[in-house]
Design a protein around this motif. Structure first.
Motif: not given
Length: 290
Positions: A199-203, A272-275, A280-285
């Protein structure tokens, strides 16, 4: 910054002094010297990089039934009088006084892991751990006294096996009836099986690495007849931290059967590389789409 970190897993809760040298006048110089000296560390035959290498080495040892396994560790309490002067800099304490370290380097300095200490003249260093494991058939107390007579500020504690078992690093070493040394994962009495909670806010990749790293430790440290019990313990403790059973089982299967992992559908050409900032539940998708 001067920190006193208690070792709550040891009797009388001794203190580990830590001095952070970040942003100090000599930090850049210390970092430069650490990079130069690093190439010359770990070149002795007694150097042990990690627990995995330690297990490999003891697997080749065969002892006499009369031998005993013993570990020695540098104590913190006997050098407390010099640790009141705890830095290779001048440090301003909360009492408004300045102190200066008179020997060795404290934890927190870039030079601490690579700088040879006076302890090396007494026993070989195992990685960053100032401790030594040996087997002795007799004269333990005499040998212990000899160690402690070499330098007033360097004193050792001695831990002898109990029921043919002795912890060293994160390995429980067991002397078997045939003279071989068994090995399994060791946890300190203060260990609570608490890991990074789901439940922690980690990738998500960081949470997956919790599972993978614990399974990696189990498979590299445990002897075959101890592995299943350790994996069952990991499944229980990881589920208590919110990890689902399927993810744990899949990680175990990937570790035990690495050739069965199907990677044919994964892209191989680098584009390419994107930063991206972590949401949460957005970046991983988004990362999967990219």
């Amino acid at each position: 910054m001067y920190i006193r970190s208690p070792k709550i897993h040891k009797n009388n809760c001794p203190i580990r002094p830590i001095v952070s040298t970040l942003e100090s006048p000599t930090n850049n110089t210390a970092q430069y010297l650490a990079r130069v000296l690093k190439a010359y560390t770990g070149q002795t035959s007694s150097h042990i990089l990690n627990s995995s290498l330690f297990v490999q080495l003891i697997s080749e040892i065969s002892l006499d039934p009369k031998d005993r396994i013993v570990s020695f560790d540098v104590t913190t309490s006997t050098s407390w009088r010099s640790r009141r002067k705890m830095s290779n800099l001048h440090i301003l304490t909360s009492q408004g006084q300045f102190y200066k370290q008179i020997s060795d380097t404290p934890m927190g300095s870039p030079l601490s892991p690579v700088r040879p200490t006076q302890t090396q003249s007494l026993v070989p260093l195992h990685g960053r751990h100032m401790c030594h494991m040996a087997s002795w058939s007799n004269a333990l107390s005499v040998f212990h006294d000899l160690f402690n007579s070499q330098h007033l500020d360097i004193q050792f504690t001695m831990e002898v096996e109990t029921n043919n078992c002795l912890p060293f690093l994160d390995v429980m070493v067991t002397m078997l009836p045939d003279g071989q040394l068994g090995h399994s994962v060791y946890r300190k009495p203060t260990h609570t099986d608490r890991f990074l909670d789901t439940t922690s806010q980690h990738y998500p990749a960081q949470k997956r690495s919790v599972i993978d790293s614990l399974i990696h430790r189990a498979t590299t440290i445990c002897q075959p007849n101890k592995l299943q019990k350790e994996l069952e313990h990991l499944q229980t403790s990881l589920q208590q931290n919110g990890y689902d059973h399927h993810s744990i089982k899949s990680a175990i299967q990937r570790r035990l059967n690495p050739n069965s992992d199907n990677t044919s559908n994964r892209p191989t050409d680098f584009v390419s590389t994107a930063y991206l900032p972590f949401i949460p539940q957005v970046t991983d998708r988004l990362s999967k789409i990219l």
